[in-house]
Design a protein around this motif. Structure first.
Motif, PDB file in Angstrom:
ATOM      1  N   PHE A 197       0.843  -1.205   0.000  1.00 28.65           N
ATOM      2  CA  PHE A 197       0.000   0.000   0.000  1.00 28.65           C
ATOM      3  C   PHE A 197       0.880   1.257   0.000  1.00 28.65           C
ATOM      4  CE2 PHE A 197      -2.871   3.180   1.851  1.00 28.65           C
ATOM      5  CZ  PHE A 197      -4.058   2.919   1.190  1.00 28.65           C
TER       6      PHE A 197
ATOM      7  N   ILE B 214       1.584   4.186  -3.196  1.00 24.15           N
ATOM      8  CA  ILE B 214       1.440   5.638  -3.066  1.00 24.15           C
ATOM      9  C   ILE B 214       2.661   6.339  -3.668  1.00 24.15           C
ATOM     10  CG2 ILE B 214       1.412   7.565  -1.410  1.00 24.15           C
ATOM     11  CD1 ILE B 214      -0.332   5.845   0.409  1.00 24.15           C
TER      12      ILE B 214
ATOM     13  N   LYS C 178       3.817   8.366  -7.878  1.00 24.51           N
ATOM     14  CA  LYS C 178       4.223   9.769  -7.921  1.00 24.51           C
ATOM     15  C   LYS C 178       5.665   9.986  -8.370  1.00 24.51           C
ATOM     16  CE  LYS C 178       1.128  10.527  -3.970  1.00 24.51           C
ATOM     17  NZ  LYS C 178       0.036  11.409  -4.364  1.00 24.51           N
TER      18      LYS C 178
ATOM     19  N   GLN D  59      -6.104  -2.323  -3.360  1.00 24.36           N
ATOM     20  CA  GLN D  59      -5.326  -1.187  -2.838  1.00 24.36           C
ATOM     21  C   GLN D  59      -5.170  -0.112  -3.896  1.00 24.36           C
ATOM     22  OE1 GLN D  59      -1.706  -3.207  -1.533  1.00 24.36           O
ATOM     23  NE2 GLN D  59      -2.401  -3.079   0.587  1.00 24.36           N
TER      24      GLN D  59
ATOM     25  N   LEU E 198      -6.684   3.719  -3.928  1.00 22.37           N
ATOM     26  CA  LEU E 198      -5.763   4.858  -4.075  1.00 22.37           C
ATOM     27  C   LEU E 198      -5.903   5.547  -5.434  1.00 22.37           C
ATOM     28  CD1 LEU E 198      -2.577   3.232  -2.502  1.00 22.37           C
ATOM     29  CD2 LEU E 198      -3.812   5.218  -1.585  1.00 22.37           C
ATOM     30  N   SER E 199      -6.852   5.088  -6.248  1.00 20.61           N
ATOM     31  CA  SER E 199      -6.995   5.617  -7.608  1.00 20.61           C
ATOM     32  C   SER E 199      -5.688   5.527  -8.397  1.00 20.61           C
ATOM     33  CB  SER E 199      -7.507   7.066  -7.594  1.00 20.61           C
ATOM     34  OG  SER E 199      -8.701   7.182  -6.859  1.00 20.61           O
TER      35      SER E 199
ATOM     36  N   THR F 235       5.010  16.195  -4.149  1.00 15.89           N
ATOM     37  CA  THR F 235       4.215  15.631  -3.050  1.00 15.89           C
ATOM     38  C   THR F 235       4.967  15.607  -1.727  1.00 15.89           C
ATOM     39  OG1 THR F 235       3.199  14.152  -4.669  1.00 15.89           O
ATOM     40  CG2 THR F 235       2.886  13.592  -2.345  1.00 15.89           C
TER      41      THR F 235
ATOM     42  N   THR G  69       5.634   8.380   3.999  1.00 17.15           N
ATOM     43  CA  THR G  69       4.421   7.599   3.713  1.00 17.15           C
ATOM     44  C   THR G  69       4.137   6.576   4.811  1.00 17.15           C
ATOM     45  OG1 THR G  69       4.899   7.899   1.375  1.00 17.15           O
ATOM     46  CG2 THR G  69       3.236   6.271   1.932  1.00 17.15           C
TER      47      THR G  69
ATOM     48  N   ILE H  27      -8.853   9.306   2.746  1.00 19.11           N
ATOM     49  CA  ILE H  27      -8.984   8.687   1.418  1.00 19.11           C
ATOM     50  C   ILE H  27     -10.435   8.733   0.958  1.00 19.11           C
ATOM     51  CG2 ILE H  27      -8.862   6.480   0.141  1.00 19.11           C
ATOM     52  CD1 ILE H  27      -6.358   5.808   1.739  1.00 19.11           C
TER      53      ILE H  27
ATOM     54  N   LYS I  13     -13.161  11.583  -1.802  1.00 17.42           N
ATOM     55  CA  LYS I  13     -13.845  11.027  -2.981  1.00 17.42           C
ATOM     56  C   LYS I  13     -15.370  11.061  -2.876  1.00 17.42           C
ATOM     57  CE  LYS I  13      -9.950   7.830  -3.403  1.00 17.42           C
ATOM     58  NZ  LYS I  13      -9.226   8.037  -4.647  1.00 17.42           N
TER      59      LYS I  13
ATOM     60  N   GLN J 203       0.395  15.895   7.257  1.00 19.11           N
ATOM     61  CA  GLN J 203       1.326  15.118   6.426  1.00 19.11           C
ATOM     62  C   GLN J 203       0.575  13.999   5.691  1.00 19.11           C
ATOM     63  OE1 GLN J 203       5.046  13.820   8.419  1.00 19.11           O
ATOM     64  NE2 GLN J 203       4.792  11.860   7.378  1.00 19.11           N
TER      65      GLN J 203
ATOM     66  N   GLU K 156      -0.949  15.404   2.696  1.00 15.35           N
ATOM     67  CA  GLU K 156       0.069  15.694   1.673  1.00 15.35           C
ATOM     68  C   GLU K 156       0.453  14.423   0.924  1.00 15.35           C
ATOM     69  OE1 GLU K 156       2.999  17.814   3.980  1.00 15.35           O
ATOM     70  OE2 GLU K 156       1.548  19.423   4.355  1.00 15.35           O
ATOM     71  N   VAL K 157       0.705  13.366   1.687  1.00 16.48           N
ATOM     72  CA  VAL K 157       1.097  12.090   1.087  1.00 16.48           C
ATOM     73  C   VAL K 157       0.002  11.591   0.141  1.00 16.48           C
ATOM     74  CG1 VAL K 157       1.316   9.643   1.706  1.00 16.48           C
ATOM     75  CG2 VAL K 157       2.717  11.355   2.873  1.00 16.48           C
TER      76      VAL K 157
ATOM     77  N   SER L 233      -2.055  13.477  -1.454  1.00 15.12           N
ATOM     78  CA  SER L 233      -2.420  14.550  -2.390  1.00 15.12           C
ATOM     79  C   SER L 233      -3.848  15.038  -2.157  1.00 15.12           C
ATOM     80  CB  SER L 233      -2.232  14.111  -3.850  1.00 15.12           C
ATOM     81  OG  SER L 233      -0.919  13.657  -4.062  1.00 15.12           O
TER      82      SER L 233
ATOM     83  N   THR M  30     -14.786   5.112  -7.442  1.00 16.28           N
ATOM     84  CA  THR M  30     -13.613   4.482  -6.836  1.00 16.28           C
ATOM     85  C   THR M  30     -13.922   3.133  -6.197  1.00 16.28           C
ATOM     86  OG1 THR M  30     -12.840   6.694  -6.257  1.00 16.28           O
ATOM     87  CG2 THR M  30     -11.750   4.844  -5.171  1.00 16.28           C
TER      88      THR M  30
ATOM     89  N   SER N 109      -7.839  -2.591   3.114  1.00 19.04           N
ATOM     90  CA  SER N 109      -6.705  -2.571   2.184  1.00 19.04           C
ATOM     91  C   SER N 109      -5.401  -2.152   2.855  1.00 19.04           C
ATOM     92  CB  SER N 109      -6.954  -1.543   1.066  1.00 19.04           C
ATOM     93  OG  SER N 109      -7.974  -1.959   0.231  1.00 19.04           O
ATOM     94  N   ILE N 110      -5.505  -1.357   3.894  1.00 17.59           N
ATOM     95  CA  ILE N 110      -4.294  -0.719   4.427  1.00 17.59           C
ATOM     96  C   ILE N 110      -3.443  -1.692   5.236  1.00 17.59           C
ATOM     97  CG2 ILE N 110      -3.409   1.130   5.893  1.00 17.59           C
ATOM     98  CD1 ILE N 110      -5.769   2.837   5.094  1.00 17.59           C
TER      99      ILE N 110
END
Lengths: 448, 448
Positions: free
Chosen positions: A119, A123, A127, A148, A152-153, A287, A301, B123, B127, B147, B150-151, B153, B287, B304-305
């Motif tokens: 995951f 990410i 990028k 995943q 996260l698209s 990013t 991340t 996330i 969306k 943060q 940011e990660v 986006s 999504t 998923s994470i």
């Protein structure tokens, strides 16, 4: 209630869970269906071939180390994202000893399950380059990794391993790589669900092409050493085949779930080459504060996702690795139960007219291990899952693993108990009457 | 080496870590600097006010439950993403008892630290609507949550709490909400780093506006009950002030790290209202397989994470909650050490000419707890962090917490030991000579 169950009953349960076809059902949904059925047919166990969960007790050395760490008060102390030094060092020693790979302990990082590692990687990978926005998956494969990307698209494509092995392999892979659309390729070796194993020759092709086209290889070692055709735990040749022999563009994911039967604690390790760790991608500056791949991945991340991995579980992981590094093969020997159950259950399926779908591993017979795939020449996979469920046998379709085949299902042998082997024979003997009804169109499954 | 350290030495260490100014340094970087300095000045402890880590042993009832679960073999068994029923039920009972909130156990889900909960939420939140792409943070606040955006986006804006309290509050907040750009607002109550507490009146404003503009409120309860001006653990009025009284558009994040001193195991819980769980957003279909917020969040994103949260830690969490639900206040009483140390250390800072930056909590004196903020009328925050570091006292700037002030720093009292209180007095007494050098421009910090 008794087996065989009626089609009507199965339909009712499907409706209750919100599942249209078993062929499209996720593992989670099949597990839900199994749980309901099991409650309503007590004294008659379901034979569960669905979810890939360990069927062994956890490796005791890990449990002991974890209890010791908890007694020492570790529960109060935030884990660093880098991980505890013992776990990092033992991972480094393990890779040297069993894969002949030199990788420093500072490049090994704990993750809350290998899934957290992929995951986080997706990410950052999405990028690194404005054009390389996609991930390439070797399918059939683990459905959650694709989920995943969806969450996260992140776009992805898949290549179907059984179709492209041998002479075509290099050409086809190159065709994908040279589009310039992919940042990374991911595969598991051995492969879930087919248990095909990428050969050293294939890995060499992937490695060389990844160098040529600057593509990162994510090697998922979820089933490390569980290709029992070879003993990869001697500390000598043959070493476990790995991409690391051919490229430094790699990320390794090593899970404790299967090899140590330690799935409950969500402890795994992500490692990457020094070269990749330090590699700078200007695009990351859009990013991240860091443009080095490793710092963007770990310090920004991974740190953001859960702020480190369960502290006590890291001590378990360190102790289990150390034990195996020091020559203790108890946990590996225990895994051979899966090999035995794979052989026995395959034979029973063959006896009742089923066949193994992917049984040719580049000319070698398929290894017996955690998973294999079967089909029945007279039934499509929906009919097959239905028939099996009617006689109290659960499995998942290959479709959700990304297989192009419509006829196969995945068998995971981890949960079957010794005393259920005979029961499987009895259950499959019931299937003929059901099968005939499908064949003669006496029964048609009404897909909702 | 002895305190006070020289400016040159500090510069050398900053360079080594790659830090330009202490004012911009992350907590991680300040910890790295502290670790290096501590090694080189042994026998002279640093007084660490930097990272917000528990300064107490873990709540023993959790450790015992976790050990018991490990002995029962739980380490082998994958945790469900929904979590174990005991933990879910005890969370539900806790909310009823101490917040007077009715929320079913089926709406409470374990996460690998609250951070994983906010990460997963961001996330999905990003969306739900094509226009509502931003998160609104109440600042100063926890840097890592920004943060995370940011990660991922995900865009965000911040509002500066100390500037907008009182009469202006509703108008300013409404100004942001009515832009239609925000899916959610996030705050922590009490606030990290200022320890300001949103009042019931302010929460009512947020709740009503969130209903009016359909904005989801993420209430981070990282420091639940640590506003020691009130006892929120009686099971009667006054209940802990909460957004849940005013809107059903909420996500709650409850962490074990501070209240149970259980930061090491990364165990927390995310809960959301039934209304929000079931709410359908058509935009999610771009999504996710599910368009209900809850299913997209839990079954697809959270799953998923990391595929569930460390199994044994969930048993610890259940047992700790149960204990507190049954009236055991041991862990709450233990937390009062922070209150005591906040009072004592504040007084020493005041004695040496420092002042508390945010000391007016809507007319009430600020609570003494985990954090507070100080400044020195003659020094900017860079000079202040430098001077303190020279005398062996570490802290972090407010700038990285998103404060608009240039003069403040955050003091976290969790790590200071009883015997270091006197030492703090001695160290601060050294600071005057350093301070004068800054004031007379005898010393100028060369920002690289």
């Amino acid at each position: 209630m008794k087996f065989p169950l009626s089609i009507d009953y199965i339909s009712k349960i499907k409706k209750q869970i919100g599942v249209d076809t078993l062929n499209n059902a996720t593992i989670r949904e099949i597990v839900q269906i199994s749980t309901i059925i099991q409650k309503e047919v007590d004294n008659e166990p379901l034979i569960r071939f669905d979810k890939g969960i360990p069927g062994l007790p956890p490796f005791e050395i890990g449990v002991d180390a974890e209890i010791k760490a908890l007694k020492n008060g570790i529960a109060a102390i935030y884990p660093n994202v880098e991980g505890i030094s013992d776990a990092k060092e033992q991972m480094s020693i393990f890779y040297k000893k069993f894969m002949n790979l030199n990788i420093g302990s500072e490049l090994c990082f704990p993750v809350s399950g290998s899934l957290q590692g992929s995951f986080a990687s997706f990410i950052v990978l999405s990028k690194i380059d404005a054009k390389k926005k996609k991930i390439l998956f070797v399918d059939p494969g683990f459905q959650v990794q694709k989920q995943q990307c969806e969450v996260l698209s992140v776009d992805y494509d898949t290549i179907n391993l059984p179709e492209i092995r041998g002479n075509k392999f290099e050409k086809i892979l190159k065709g994908y790589f040279e589009t310039g659309l992919y940042s990374a390729i991911l595969y598991s070796n051995p492969n879930n669900p087919t248990w095909l194993c990428l050969s050293d020759v294939e890995l060499k092709v992937i490695g060389e092409l990844s160098n040529q086209f600057d593509i990162i290889v994510i090697e998922d070692l979820a089933y490390f050493g569980m290709d029992f055709r070879e003993d990869y735990f001697t500390g000598q040749e043959p070493f476990m085949p790995s991409i690391t022999k051919y490229t430094s563009n790699y990320i390794l994911l090593f899970s404790s779930s299967k090899i140590f039967s330690y799935a409950g604690q969500r402890i795994a390790m992500l490692a990457l080459s020094e070269n990749l760790y330090k590699k700078e991608y200007i695009n990351l500056s859009n990013t991240f504060k860091n443009i080095s791949f490793g710092k963007a991945l770990i310090n920004e991340t991974l740190d953001s996702i859960s702020s480190g991995t369960c502290h006590s579980a890291q001590y378990a992981f360190a102790a289990m690795l150390q034990s195996i590094n020091n020559g203790n093969k108890d946990c590996i020997n225990a895994l051979k139960k899966y090999e035995k159950h794979a052989k026995l259950t395959k034979n029973i399926f063959l006896k009742y007219g089923f066949d193994v779908l992917y049984n040719d591993d580049l000319g070698r017979p398929l290894a017996d291990g955690f998973y294999y795939t079967i089909y029945h020449p007279k039934l499509d996979s929906e009919e097959l899952l239905h028939s099996l469920l009617q006689v109290g046998v659960t499995a998942i379709s290959l479709k959700i693993a990304g297989s192009k085949e419509d006829k196969g299902i995945r068998i995971c042998v981890s949960q079957i108990k010794d005393e259920q082997i005979e029961l499987l024979d009895a259950r499959l003997s019931m299937i003929n009457s059901i099968k005939e009804k499908f064949e003669t169109n006496e029964v048609v499954i009404h897909y909702q």
